[in-house]
Design an enzyme around this catalytic site. Sequence first.
Site, PDB file in Angstrom:
ATOM      1  N   GLU A 132      33.699 -25.528 -45.290  1.00  0.00           N
ATOM      2  CA  GLU A 132      32.993 -24.215 -46.223  1.00  0.00           C
ATOM      3  C   GLU A 132      32.235 -25.379 -47.153  1.00  0.00           C
ATOM      4  O   GLU A 132      32.491 -24.033 -48.162  1.00  0.00           O
ATOM      5  CB  GLU A 132      35.111 -24.060 -46.482  1.00  0.00           C
ATOM      6  CG  GLU A 132      35.743 -23.610 -45.427  1.00  0.00           C
ATOM      7  CD  GLU A 132      37.043 -22.516 -46.664  1.00  0.00           C
ATOM      8  OE1 GLU A 132      36.848 -22.509 -47.879  1.00  0.00           O
ATOM      9  OE2 GLU A 132      37.635 -21.691 -45.700  1.00  0.00           O
ATOM     10  N   GLU A 243      40.881 -21.849 -39.616  1.00  0.00           N
ATOM     11  CA  GLU A 243      41.828 -21.551 -40.325  1.00  0.00           C
ATOM     12  C   GLU A 243      41.657 -20.090 -40.405  1.00  0.00           C
ATOM     13  O   GLU A 243      40.969 -19.277 -40.495  1.00  0.00           O
ATOM     14  CB  GLU A 243      41.325 -21.864 -42.401  1.00  0.00           C
ATOM     15  CG  GLU A 243      41.422 -23.416 -42.105  1.00  0.00           C
ATOM     16  CD  GLU A 243      41.164 -23.546 -43.566  1.00  0.00           C
ATOM     17  OE1 GLU A 243      41.601 -22.103 -44.059  1.00  0.00           O
ATOM     18  OE2 GLU A 243      40.477 -24.764 -43.742  1.00  0.00           O
TER      19      GLU A 243
END
Length: 317
Positions: A132, A243
């Site tokens: 991320e 995720e």
Amino acid sequence: MHFSSTLLACTAIVSTASAGFKGFNYGAFFLNQAPKKQADFEYEFNAAKQLPGTNGQFNSARLYSMIQWQTTNTIIEAIPAAVNTKTQLLLGLWASSGQTSFNNEISALKSAISKYGKSFTDLVVGISVGSEDLYRVSPTGIQNKENPGAQPSELVKYIQQTRDAIKGTGLAGKPIGHVDTWTAYVNSSNNAVTSACDFIGVDAYPYYQTTMANSIGNANATFYDAYQQTVKAAKGKPVWVTETGWPVSGPKQNQAVASADNARIYWQDVSCSLMKKGVNLWYYTLQDAQWGNPSPSFGIKPAGDLMQVKPAFNLQC
Ligand SMILES: *[C@@H]1O[C@H](CO)[C@@H](O)[C@H](O)[C@H]1NC(C)=O
Ligand SMILES: *[C@@H]1O[C@H](CO)[C@@H](O)[C@H](O)[C@H]1NC(C)=O
């Protein structure tokens, strides 16, 4: 005869069941910042394999770092834990803290290869450079005060450094990729990262997509829209779901209500359909309430002894 037909039946079940990797995300520390030790990782990996209704299929662990929490470059104790419990590994190298810190990640990776050899490298299904980091340099990431991240050019450099580091080792040939939010991949300013990767790891949480109609009733469609947009941006590279999840408790986010019942619906719709399609999945998460009280909480298992407490919802597909 009886033996061989049983064996055949088992083989058939195993091959459908193992079509994609299935596992959870494992952080390096507890909510009180205490580092997870080898015994903690082993306990979590074993608990994942014993989840009722999953036939022991959750045998893969995604890590965020190669470094044991609160050390400079000591190998994360998840590695010997995975070796002892034969847990598959999607390795992660933390890439949002600059070159010196990334050098420590590489150093821990190399130490793990020399210390544990084939018993370690055979378990590795992929290596993610970063997590991320592009989200954290985007306007939403900055607004949510998630800085620092890493620029695309920095990640491309780190990916090359990782390729160089595993050349001629037991990890040579393992796919190298990057994990980010789906919004990062549809942003063409990040195309160089996608091009440098062997696989794309995507994180997507309809619960947090508050500018959209994000009730649980729309969650499957919202998730798959993000996934399909990532697939398109990946230009033929495999897309792994690194995720996703729905919280069992926590605040309402726009139309999204956190509850065990809704997490069950999300599991049935999204997790089960991904597994059926053979898409690699690392769900978020097994348990997030150790030594703390997260809100929202995404843990399948509520606080308490992982081996004892019942899942908050039914995991059967
Ligand atoms: C697109 O990506 C670039 C480079 O990572 C970043 O600076 C920019 O803020 C991103 N734009 C959006 C809308 O996310
Ligand atoms: C969720 O969406 C996917 C992709 O469109 C589809 O394959 C699946 O059947 C959907 N599941 C439900 C329960 O609607």
